[in-house]
Scaffold this motif. Structure first.
Motif, PDB file in Angstrom:
ATOM      1  N   GLY A  61      -9.217  -1.693  -5.011  1.00  0.00           N
ATOM      2  CA  GLY A  61      -9.525  -0.338  -4.557  1.00  0.00           C
ATOM      3  C   GLY A  61     -10.851   0.118  -5.155  1.00  0.00           C
ATOM      4  O   GLY A  61     -11.484  -0.616  -5.923  1.00  0.00           O
ATOM      5  N   ALA A  99      -5.345   0.207  -2.339  1.00  0.00           N
ATOM      6  CA  ALA A  99      -5.406   1.657  -2.078  1.00  0.00           C
ATOM      7  C   ALA A  99      -6.848   2.037  -1.770  1.00  0.00           C
ATOM      8  O   ALA A  99      -7.731   1.845  -2.623  1.00  0.00           O
ATOM      9  N   THR A 118      -7.865   5.118  -8.929  1.00  0.00           N
ATOM     10  CA  THR A 118      -7.067   5.065  -7.690  1.00  0.00           C
ATOM     11  C   THR A 118      -5.625   4.694  -8.019  1.00  0.00           C
ATOM     12  O   THR A 118      -4.699   5.031  -7.278  1.00  0.00           O
ATOM     13  N   CYS A 165       0.855  -1.191   0.000  1.00  0.00           N
ATOM     14  CA  CYS A 165       0.000   0.000   0.000  1.00  0.00           C
ATOM     15  C   CYS A 165       0.887   1.235   0.000  1.00  0.00           C
ATOM     16  O   CYS A 165       2.112   1.125   0.081  1.00  0.00           O
ATOM     17  N   LYS A 166       0.273   2.419  -0.071  1.00  0.00           N
ATOM     18  CA  LYS A 166       1.082   3.628  -0.285  1.00  0.00           C
ATOM     19  C   LYS A 166       1.897   4.028   0.937  1.00  0.00           C
ATOM     20  O   LYS A 166       3.089   4.278   0.838  1.00  0.00           O
ATOM     21  N   GLU A 204      -1.146   3.342   6.473  1.00  0.00           N
ATOM     22  CA  GLU A 204      -2.125   2.434   5.870  1.00  0.00           C
ATOM     23  C   GLU A 204      -1.687   0.980   6.060  1.00  0.00           C
ATOM     24  O   GLU A 204      -2.519   0.102   6.315  1.00  0.00           O
ATOM     25  N   LEU A 248       3.822   4.207  -6.967  1.00  0.00           N
ATOM     26  CA  LEU A 248       2.945   3.225  -7.616  1.00  0.00           C
ATOM     27  C   LEU A 248       3.748   2.342  -8.568  1.00  0.00           C
ATOM     28  O   LEU A 248       3.586   1.117  -8.598  1.00  0.00           O
ATOM     29  N   ASP A 293       3.903  10.193  -6.107  1.00  0.00           N
ATOM     30  CA  ASP A 293       2.924   9.095  -6.123  1.00  0.00           C
ATOM     31  C   ASP A 293       3.100   8.189  -7.342  1.00  0.00           C
ATOM     32  O   ASP A 293       2.958   6.969  -7.248  1.00  0.00           O
ATOM     33  N   THR A 338      -5.871   6.194   1.121  1.00  0.00           N
ATOM     34  CA  THR A 338      -4.847   7.029   0.467  1.00  0.00           C
ATOM     35  C   THR A 338      -4.613   6.528  -0.956  1.00  0.00           C
ATOM     36  O   THR A 338      -3.756   5.675  -1.187  1.00  0.00           O
ATOM     37  N   PRO A 339      -5.395   7.022  -1.922  1.00  0.00           N
ATOM     38  CA  PRO A 339      -5.181   6.618  -3.319  1.00  0.00           C
ATOM     39  C   PRO A 339      -3.867   7.190  -3.841  1.00  0.00           C
ATOM     40  O   PRO A 339      -3.255   8.049  -3.205  1.00  0.00           O
ATOM     41  N   PHE A 340      -3.440   6.715  -4.993  1.00  0.00           N
ATOM     42  CA  PHE A 340      -2.235   7.264  -5.636  1.00  0.00           C
ATOM     43  C   PHE A 340      -2.670   8.470  -6.475  1.00  0.00           C
ATOM     44  O   PHE A 340      -3.491   8.338  -7.383  1.00  0.00           O
ATOM     45  N   SER A 375       4.847   1.111   0.274  1.00  0.00           N
ATOM     46  CA  SER A 375       5.481   1.125  -1.057  1.00  0.00           C
ATOM     47  C   SER A 375       6.960   1.511  -1.029  1.00  0.00           C
ATOM     48  O   SER A 375       7.776   0.925  -1.738  1.00  0.00           O
TER      49      SER A 375
END
Length: 742
Positions: free
Chosen positions: A732, A702, A737, A648-649, A653, A717, A713, A705-707, A687
């Motif tokens: 997601g 995600a 996302t 995950c980012k 998270e 990703l 970012d 906290t999406p990319f 990540s």
């Protein structure tokens, strides 16, 4: 039914012969070890403090013999189950044809001196990696040898048993590579020697006395190449090189653990493996509590007002900041130079300030400042010793003449006695006083030069407005104020280490045990120009192998964004690119290339090696569901894959997901920098920590906290997507996302 290779039985017999000979050598090595141990024991018992030289020599000889026997035994034991992986049918011009079997170590027949196994690093083995069938040439220590390559053959040997043989020519696709790439993530690094490709081999064997920069796509084998180049370097240069003076700088401790199994297999187990932070703190002996660079990264990813932080971090990594520090050093130099005065013994001037200043500023300018002063003290001590004799001889002569004149020229007895006594008393007082004074002249003179504290010096620069305005006149007033404000409280960041190390190098010098001669840097895109320049200055060498990928430069706000400045810093360096990815399937790379195409660096798309797999799956979910993850995890396991990561980012998270999985009784491990990987569990990885690692399958999740479509970012990703070897899942709320809608 598979048709057996016509030479299969002959090759089974050749393998059995090799194993028998290896066992014979191992038995002899064991006997040699015991004999050497016994000899050492006997020599120890024979040691006589009156005449111990012979026994002492025996101990040394046997200790050396013991070390050789042990090294050979360990080397052979390590490869006994897979003594070789390839063979070439080769004829060197003017010599008879021969079949050379290639493995991780060499073995020669003791009586006939025939090669039973040839080390993969030897010049002739390069024919296997590099040579096309037919007439060809190869290099041995600068001398070109010609020959004819009739055939190349690969073996699949497991646990000492021959399973398969493949003959390779120009038309055959390299099935062994395909098979190795289809294997598990945890065995690939150690078996890569047998599948090194031509473009990788060119870099491994590139000029060893020249720096090299490698821009390598994700999965192109950058780390592997760096490790094998180290192994090749020690094999080729080992006779006049100490492995302790070779250093690999890894991105984190997790990564060091990851490569830990590979280095001994490659015969590389004594080199210094560390991180940039640990290296600098060891070399400077500074005790600093550093802010975690990943926290800084995550605060930038999270947004908020980060302008001054990002500006200061970027500036501290620049060569301009190096110049600011250099001006600071020159200012200190001038202040020290002004402190030189003429040196006297009593009232005699024995050395002029101008001469000492010249020594300090010019003659010894190649040394760090404190070493120059130590050298000047030695020069002064030696000069005082010489001049003392001259001064004493002059005084003796002067008093002898004065006494002669008094004795012969004064007729009045009382007056003559008074004058003679005065001269004798004066002489007997001055000469011992000079003798005494000259013993401490140099030490007393040098006391004016106080030693600097690196940390205090640097803190002064960070907090003194007047000094900053003098050293960084190009900054406008607002920038200077932002800089001073940011350093009001004492806290230390990774960006400060280059400046501290540079100050140490220029003022005190780097201690010998940390003065490395050759440096290998992995993930070099996360270094700043100042970090590289500081290392080059402190180590006084440009022998760097630097491998990285600008597309994975997740710290680009404070590190490299292009290779040209690195090439300017290392003008002797050759620059290579690796665009082929051996890690991921075509289907996974197609998704990753969509993200790569969105990056501002305009890097060429990665070419995956022809290996197909499942198309990456997008699973729509509005929130994190542990049971859904468990379902995917078990499906991947059913496909025979072991190492599986949930990426995950952010760390926050990752912690939340890990806790949710634990509450649902799903065997998972939250990966941190200092933890070893447990292949049996689902690995939950932020990540930024996944960089440099690879897994059989990856689930990228995600939710909160999406990319976002920002430079950082996109890189985070891209790193997450390119960790997967065989299977990739995205889970997601929408494809957007993962920046994939467009």
């Amino acid at each position: 039914m598979t048709v057996q290779h016509p030479d299969f039985q002959a090759e089974v017999e050749r393998l059995a012969y090799t194993q028998r000979y290896m066992q014979q050598i191992l038995n002899e090595s064991q006997r040699d070890l015991q004999s050497a141990q016994e000899n050492i024991r006997k020599s120890m018992a024979d040691l006589d403090y009156l005449d111990s030289s012979l026994s002492y020599l025996n101990i040394l000889t046997n200790a050396r013999f013991f070390e050789m026997a042990r090294n050979q035994k360990e080397g052979l034991e390590a490869v006994r189950k897979k003594p070789y992986f390839a063979r070439i049918h080769f004829q060197k011009t003017g010599d008879p044809e021969e079949f050379l079997y290639i493995g991780k170590t060499s073995l020669f027949h003791r009586e006939t001196h025939e090669p039973i196994i040839v080390d993969w690093r030897s010049p002739v083995a390069n024919v296997y990696y590099d040579g096309r069938l037919g007439d060809m040439e190869y290099d041995v220590r600068g001398e070109v040898h010609k020959g004819h390559l009739y055939a190349k053959r690969q073996y699949k040997i497991e646990n000492g048993e021959l399973l398969d043989i493949r003959d390779i020519d120009l038309t055959t696709n390299d099935e062994l590579l395909q098979e190795a790439l289809a294997g598990k993530a945890d065995v690939r690094l150690t078996e890569i020697v047998s599948t090194i490709q031509k473009e990788q081999n060119d870099i491994i064997r590139a000029h060893l006395r020249q720096p090299i920069i490698v821009q390598g796509a994700a999965g192109s084998g950058k780390t592997t190449i760096a490790l094998h180049r180290i192994s090749y370097f020690l094999y080729t240069m080992g006779e006049n090189f100490n492995p302790e003076q070779l250093m690999i700088l890894a991105p984190n401790k997790l990564f060091i653990d990851y490569i830990g199994d590979v280095l001994p297999e490659l015969g590389v187990d004594k080199i210094c493996q560390t991180t940039f932070t640990d290296y600098v703190l060891s070399a400077t002996k500074l005790k600093l509590k550093l802010q975690n660079p990943n926290e800084q990264l995550e605060s930038l990813v999270a947004g908020g007002n980060q302008e001054p932080t990002a500006w200061i971090a970027e500036m501290k990594g620049s060569l301009y900041y190096r110049d600011v520090i250099e001006r600071y050093i020159q200012k200190l130099e001038q202040e020290i130079a002004e402190q030189f005065e003429d040196v006297y013994i009593e009232k005699y001037c024995i050395m002029r300030a101008s001469h000492l200043k010249k020594l300090f500023l010019y003659e010894f300018s190649y040394m760090p400042i404190e070493k120059r002063l130590a050298h000047i003290k030695k020069v002064l001590t030696s000069h005082v010793r010489q001049k003392k004799q001259v001064v004493l001889a002059t005084l003796h002569k002067k008093y002898d003449e004065a006494l002669g004149k008094a004795l012969n020229g004064i007729r009045d007895d009382e007056k003559r006695r008074r004058v003679v006594t005065k001269f004798i008393d004066e002489r007997d007082e001055r000469i011992p006083a000079i003798e005494k004074e000259t013993k401490t002249t140099a030490t007393a003179y040098m006391r004016r030069f106080t030693k600097h504290n690196i940390k205090t010096l640097y803190r002064t620069l960070l907090t003194d407005a007047e000094l900053l305005a003098e050293l960084a006149p190009e900054w406008h007033y607002l920038e200077q104020q932002q800089f001073l404000q940011a350093h009001r409280k004492e806290h230390w960041a990774l960006e400060d280490l280059a400046a501290l190390y540079y100050l140490q190098a220029r003022l005190k010098g780097i201690p010998d045990e940390w003065k490395m001669r050759v440096v290998f840097i992995d993930e070099v895109q996360d270094y700043s120009l100042f970090q590289l320049a500081a290392l080059k200055t402190g180590l006084d060498t440009d022998m760097f192998t630097m491998v990285g990928d600008l597309a994975q430069g997740i710290h680009s706000y404070r590190s490299l964004t292009a290779w040209e400045p690195v090439q300017s810093l290392f003008p002797r360096a050759s620059f290579r690119t690796l665009q082929k990815s051996y890690r991921t399937t075509i289907e996974i790379m197609e998704v990753a290339n969509q993200i790569l195409a969105q990056m501002s660096e305009q890097l060429p798309l990665v070419e995956p090696v022809v290996r197909h797999g499942n198309v990456p799956s997008f699973i729509q979910a509005d929130h994190f569901d542990a049971l859904k993850i468990k379902e995917i995890f078990e499906a991947i396991r059913q496909n025979g894959h072991r190492s599986i990561a949930l990426i995950c980012k952010t760390t926050a998270e990752a912690i939340t997901m890990y806790q949710t999985l634990k509450m649902s009784d799903i065997a998972s491990q939250l990966l941190t920098e200092n933890e070893s990987i447990n292949q049996e569990m689902l690995l939950v990885v932020p990540s930024h920590l996944a960089k440099g690692l690879e897994f059989d399958a990856v689930i990228v999740a995600a939710f909160d906290t999406p990319f976002y479509d920002t430079p950082i970012d996109r890189k985070l990703l891209y790193v997450a997507l390119t960790r997967a070897m065989h299977e990739l899942y995205l889970i997601g709320p929408s494809k957007n996302t993962f920046l994939l809608e467009n």
